[in-house]
Scaffold this motif. Structure first.
Motif, PDB file in Angstrom:
ATOM      1  N   ASN B 429      16.713  -6.070   2.110  1.00 16.96           N
ATOM      2  CA  ASN B 429      15.827  -6.843   2.971  1.00 16.96           C
ATOM      3  C   ASN B 429      14.649  -7.399   2.179  1.00 16.96           C
ATOM      4  N   PRO B 430      14.656  -8.695   1.864  1.00 14.60           N
ATOM      5  CA  PRO B 430      13.611  -9.272   1.006  1.00 14.60           C
ATOM      6  C   PRO B 430      12.206  -9.105   1.588  1.00 14.60           C
ATOM      7  N   LEU B 431      12.128  -8.841   2.881  1.00 16.02           N
ATOM      8  CA  LEU B 431      10.831  -8.655   3.518  1.00 16.02           C
ATOM      9  C   LEU B 431      10.042  -7.525   2.852  1.00 16.02           C
ATOM     10  N   ASN B 432      10.786  -6.566   2.266  1.00 15.24           N
ATOM     11  CA  ASN B 432      10.138  -5.427   1.624  1.00 15.24           C
ATOM     12  C   ASN B 432       9.169  -5.845   0.525  1.00 15.24           C
ATOM     13  N   TYR B 433       9.557  -6.894  -0.232  1.00 11.53           N
ATOM     14  CA  TYR B 433       8.674  -7.356  -1.311  1.00 11.53           C
ATOM     15  C   TYR B 433       7.343  -7.790  -0.730  1.00 11.53           C
ATOM     16  N   ALA B 434       7.449  -8.613   0.315  1.00 18.75           N
ATOM     17  CA  ALA B 434       6.230  -9.149   0.934  1.00 18.75           C
ATOM     18  C   ALA B 434       5.386  -8.013   1.496  1.00 18.75           C
ATOM     19  N   VAL B 435       6.074  -7.058   2.148  1.00 18.66           N
ATOM     20  CA  VAL B 435       5.326  -5.971   2.782  1.00 18.66           C
ATOM     21  C   VAL B 435       4.581  -5.150   1.728  1.00 18.66           C
ATOM     22  N   THR B 441      -2.746  -5.295  -0.597  1.00 18.73           N
ATOM     23  CA  THR B 441      -3.946  -6.132  -0.558  1.00 18.73           C
ATOM     24  C   THR B 441      -4.709  -5.912   0.754  1.00 18.73           C
ATOM     25  N   ALA B 442      -3.978  -5.725   1.855  1.00 18.92           N
ATOM     26  CA  ALA B 442      -4.649  -5.476   3.140  1.00 18.92           C
ATOM     27  C   ALA B 442      -5.472  -4.193   3.063  1.00 18.92           C
ATOM     28  N   LEU B 443      -4.905  -3.175   2.401  1.00 17.19           N
ATOM     29  CA  LEU B 443      -5.640  -1.915   2.255  1.00 17.19           C
ATOM     30  C   LEU B 443      -6.944  -2.134   1.499  1.00 17.19           C
ATOM     31  N   SER B 444      -6.837  -2.961   0.450  1.00 18.97           N
ATOM     32  CA  SER B 444      -8.022  -3.229  -0.346  1.00 18.97           C
ATOM     33  C   SER B 444      -9.102  -3.905   0.503  1.00 18.97           C
ATOM     34  N   VAL B 445      -8.681  -4.879   1.313  1.00 19.16           N
ATOM     35  CA  VAL B 445      -9.635  -5.555   2.193  1.00 19.16           C
ATOM     36  C   VAL B 445     -10.202  -4.552   3.192  1.00 19.16           C
ATOM     37  N   PHE B 446      -9.315  -3.713   3.714  1.00 21.10           N
ATOM     38  CA  PHE B 446      -9.767  -2.712   4.685  1.00 21.10           C
ATOM     39  C   PHE B 446     -10.891  -1.842   4.121  1.00 21.10           C
ATOM     40  N   ALA B 498       4.120  -2.422   7.585  1.00 25.19           N
ATOM     41  CA  ALA B 498       3.803  -3.253   8.747  1.00 25.19           C
ATOM     42  C   ALA B 498       2.666  -2.619   9.542  1.00 25.19           C
ATOM     43  N   MET B 499       2.737  -1.292   9.727  1.00 24.06           N
ATOM     44  CA  MET B 499       1.690  -0.591  10.458  1.00 24.06           C
ATOM     45  C   MET B 499       0.341  -0.769   9.761  1.00 24.06           C
ATOM     46  N   THR B 500       0.363  -0.629   8.428  1.00 23.41           N
ATOM     47  CA  THR B 500      -0.871  -0.762   7.652  1.00 23.41           C
ATOM     48  C   THR B 500      -1.491  -2.133   7.857  1.00 23.41           C
ATOM     49  N   ILE B 501      -0.649  -3.164   7.763  1.00 21.22           N
ATOM     50  CA  ILE B 501      -1.176  -4.527   7.863  1.00 21.22           C
ATOM     51  C   ILE B 501      -1.811  -4.745   9.237  1.00 21.22           C
ATOM     52  N   VAL B 502      -1.095  -4.318  10.294  1.00 22.48           N
ATOM     53  CA  VAL B 502      -1.639  -4.492  11.646  1.00 22.48           C
ATOM     54  C   VAL B 502      -2.963  -3.738  11.779  1.00 22.48           C
ATOM     55  N   PHE B 503      -2.977  -2.498  11.292  1.00 23.47           N
ATOM     56  CA  PHE B 503      -4.184  -1.689  11.394  1.00 23.47           C
ATOM     57  C   PHE B 503      -5.366  -2.362  10.685  1.00 23.47           C
ATOM     58  N   CYS B 504      -5.111  -2.826   9.461  1.00 27.83           N
ATOM     59  CA  CYS B 504      -6.203  -3.416   8.681  1.00 27.83           C
ATOM     60  C   CYS B 504      -6.765  -4.645   9.368  1.00 27.83           C
ATOM     61  N   VAL B 505      -5.881  -5.485   9.884  1.00 26.70           N
ATOM     62  CA  VAL B 505      -6.352  -6.708  10.540  1.00 26.70           C
ATOM     63  C   VAL B 505      -7.191  -6.343  11.765  1.00 26.70           C
TER      64      VAL B 505
END
Lengths: 235, 527
Positions: B429-435, B441-446, B498-505
């Motif tokens: 699943n290529p989505l894994n790379y993006a995730v 990076t989202a964690l860093s912003v968080f 995915a959970m991390t990204i949603v949480f950070c936003v």
């Protein structure tokens, strides 16, 4: 313009430092605020400057019969230990201040004019503030506080630790400014208060009271002030 | 003598007790409940006294226990020693470590507060005070080393006779060094403070450490008999040195020198001044730094440029190290394809680890610390700076800067992880790379948002630059704890990412709203 404080009170834990401050200051005068150590002079200033929340009471400005709340821009507050942003040079600090007050300062002058006015030497203007001497930091702090011509200028023991030359310069400066604003000057040094101030106000028992000079000579006046202050120590 | 001992004990105890009470008074909830008169209340005093005595016992015994466990047992595990060599190894290490201890930990030349109070402020007889307390310290060493020296020595297979030499050897060395320093003072007038060792002694220390632990690796050790002879010699020296220590007359002068020097550092500059002075050292003195911007952007740019050392430089360093590590990992995967499946599996399940890792490398607290010490501490005393409009404007600028700084290493790590996934065999699943990339990076912003928001909402420092907010400390600890807990999880990368990204936003949105509503009130110097 008048600056009125009504029933201001402030306590720390169970100690009631300010009980009932009720006083009206008038522009054009320098008020010498005298009080013993721990009487609450700095606490009073911190409340007026909004650094501390008072437990009760209010204060406001009155101009031609119109009253309004005090906003931060109305107050200039010079602390006894000068604090300046150490990573800036004197010139940069002044430029920053002028930038963000663009349009609101009545008659802006070139930066160097202000430094000349404060007798800050040319070669010091480009130095980092962290390398300034105590007296120069004090001048810088004073300068920033008076450029915008605040309506109320609070000075907490400002001259105590300055050398005689700088202290004299500052005194002259305060005298020249007093026409436009209400200056409240706290000090421990009675001679300084008598020399510089138009009115002597005592902070004792958590209240402000004016000491009436009436027709006393200066020696008698001193005795009266000391007697009034000593009273507090006895209770 | 007994009187001096009693007075010095009660003095030391008085300030330990008050120190404990002060610490209790700082705790978030207790602070509100306890009265300001706590220092006079008998019950509290007794309680703190008990703690103080326990602490003294703890120091005497537990410290030594820890010393032996760490120095010998842990080190012992690292070497594969023949049983008959264990005793020699034990003595070999002990010998060199004791030499280090003899000048690093003299007691006599340690400028502590109790000595300052007793000899300088209260004017107690310096010689009597020193000797009484010195021999008490020596006595504690004797007891501690007899107990644990014998225990661990016998575990290493040494006979009791040799074990019993250990405490006397350690004490003998300390006496010898003390006598040497006293004699040096008599000759040169130079008093040695053990807190100011100087570079040559530090180098000497590292050499000794290398000999202690390095030589056994190549099977070179001082033979057991030689060690015993050295120990006996040192004990003899110790006895001789005792004479010097007892007859030395200039204790007062020695202490005046080392104590006054150390205490002016502690007193005249209060703790806060020292912290700030330290922080001011981070300001670059480079006069070529300038800015052509205006207003708050001007202030910010100068701040960032003059704090390169603690902001951008360390971010760049982390990014460079991460880059090298990933390059090495890719190389390893090419050379040793057997690792590929394992690494691939890890990348697909161990993303929660990255939370802790990103926590560790974030520069947020360094940034907010410098902001307060070198900028807000002073500017917050000016009314204009507290204008709500200005507070929010500067918050935006600072948020942008701290995100930029932290993003650099985050991008390298995110890209590195994605690359590693590809090299180790990829994923269906290529989505894994993006995730992988986006979640790091989202964690860093968080973390950037998190620290700056906490700083603006809780502004924990007072004018003396002490942290006065229990809530702030709680949040800092909680942040660490939550990130640490993440090390316990293994979750599919896609889900966790995915959970991390949603949480950070979500977090960033909520945090910004909170700052806009509350910061104008909360962002000021604490009292």
């Amino acid at each position: 313009m008048k600056f009125t404080i009504e029933h201001l009170a402030k306590a720390f834990d169970k100690k009631q430092v300010l009980k009932d401050i009720d006083f009206t200051f008038e522009s054009g005068k320098i008020y010498g605020l005298l009080g013993r150590n721990g009487a609450g002079k700095t606490t009073l200033f911190n409340c007026l400057n909004g650094d501390l929340k008072a437990d009760a009471g209010k204060f406001y400005l009155e101009d031609n019969g119109v009253t309004r709340n005090v906003v931060p821009e109305d107050i200039g507050y010079v602390l006894s230990t000068p604090t300046v942003p150490e990573f800036l040079t004197g010139r940069e600090f002044l430029k920053f201040y002028m930038d963000i007050h663009e349009g609101s300062i009545k008659d802006p002058k070139p930066l160097d004019a202000y430094f000349d006015y404060m007798s800050i030497a040319e070669e010091d203007r480009g130095k980092l503030l962290k390398d300034y001497s105590h007296g120069m930091k004090n001048k810088m702090q004073m300068l920033i506080n008076i450029i915008a011509r605040p309506n109320v200028l609070l000075l907490d023991e400002p001259l105590t630790s300055l050398d005689v030359v700088v202290a004299e310069e500052m005194k002259q400066l305060l005298r020249s400014l007093k026409g436009e604003c209400i200056t409240i000057f706290s000090t421990h040094i009675m001679d300084l208060a008598l020399d510089l101030c138009d009115e002597i106000v005592l902070l004792s028992h958590g209240e402000l009271e004016i000491v009436d000079k009436a027709d006393l000579d200066s020696q008698e006046f001193k005795q009266k002030i000391i007697a009034a202050l000593r009273e507090e120590g006895n209770d | 003598m007994i009187k001096t001992l009693r007075i010095s004990f009660s003095l030391k105890n008085a300030y330990t007790v008050n120190g404990i009470l002060h610490a209790i008074k700082q705790m978030p909830i207790l602070k509100k409940i306890l009265p300001g008169t706590i220092y006079q209340v008998r019950g509290f005093k007794i309680f703190a006294n008990v703690l103080s005595v326990l602490w003294e016992i703890f120091k005497a015994f537990f410290g030594k226990l820890l010393y032996f466990v760490i120095m010998f047992m842990a080190a012992g595990f690292l070497y594969e020693l023949e049983a008959e060599n264990e005793g020699a190894f034990f003595l070999h290490v002990l010998l060199f470590l004791s030499v280090i201890g003899s000048y690093m930990n003299t007691y006599m030349f340690n400028p502590t507060k109790d000595k300052y109070y007793a000899m300088i402020l209260l004017g107690m007889n310096a010689k009597e005070y020193t000797l009484v307390n010195y021999f008490y310290a020596i006595f504690k060493i004797l007891v501690g080393f007899t107990l644990f020296g014998c225990l661990f020595g016998m575990m290493a297979g040494l006979p009791v006779g040799i074990c019993l030499l250990i405490p006397f050897f350690v004490v003998g060395l300390k006496l010898t060094v003390a006598a040497y320093d006293l004699r040096k003072y008599e000759k040169t007038g130079i008093a040695t403070s053990e807190n100011k060792l100087g570079t040559p002694l530090w180098i000497f220390t590292f050499v000794l450490l290398a000999i202690a632990y390095g030589l056994p690796v190549v099977d070179i050790m001082i033979p057991q008999t030689a060690s015993v002879i050295i120990m006996l010699l040192v004990i003899g020296l110790g006895v001789v040195s005792l004479h010097k220590i007892l007859t030395f007359k200039q204790y007062r002068e020695v202490y005046r020198e080392i104590l006054v020097e150390a205490m002016t550092l502690m007193n005249s500059a209060s703790q806060g001044d020292m912290v700030r002075a330290q922080s001011h050292k981070n300001i670059s003195a480079d006069i070529s730094i300038e800015s052509h911007r205006k207003g708050f952007e001007y202030l910010n740019e100068l701040f960032i440029k003059r704090h390169q050392k603690i902001l951008w430089k360390s971010a760049k360093r982390i990014a460079a190290i991460a880059f090298i590590l990933f390059a090495a990992a890719v190389l390893v995967l090419y050379l040793k394809p057997d690792f590929q499946t394992e690494v691939n599996g890890m990348l697909m399940t161990m993303l929660p680890y990255s939370v802790f890792f990103m926590y560790m490398i974030n520069r947020g607290t360094g940034f907010t610390g410098a902001l307060f010490m070198n900028c807000d501490h002073s500017l917050l005393t000016y009314s204009f700076y507290k204008n709500p409009k200005f507070i929010l404007k500067l918050f935006q600028i600072r948020l942008r800067e701290i995100i930029k700084i932290n993003l650099l290493p985050a991008v390298v790590i995110g890209a590195g992880l994605a690359l590693l996934l590809f090299v180790s065999g990829g994923t269906e699943n290529p989505l894994n790379y993006a995730v992988l990339f986006v979640s790091v990076t989202a964690l860093s912003v968080f973390f950037s948002v998190h620290y700056l928001t906490l700083y603006y909402l809780l502004q924990p420092y007072n004018a003396g630059t002490e942290i006065k907010s229990g809530m702030y400390q709680f949040m800092m600890t909680a942040t660490y704890f939550v990130c640490y807990m993440m090390l316990q999880f293994e979750l599919p990368t896609l889900m966790f990412g995915a959970m991390t990204i949603v949480f950070c936003v979500l977090y960033c949105i909520i945090a910004s709203i909170l700052v806009y509503v509350f910061a104008p009130k909360t962002f000021k110097i604490r009292n």
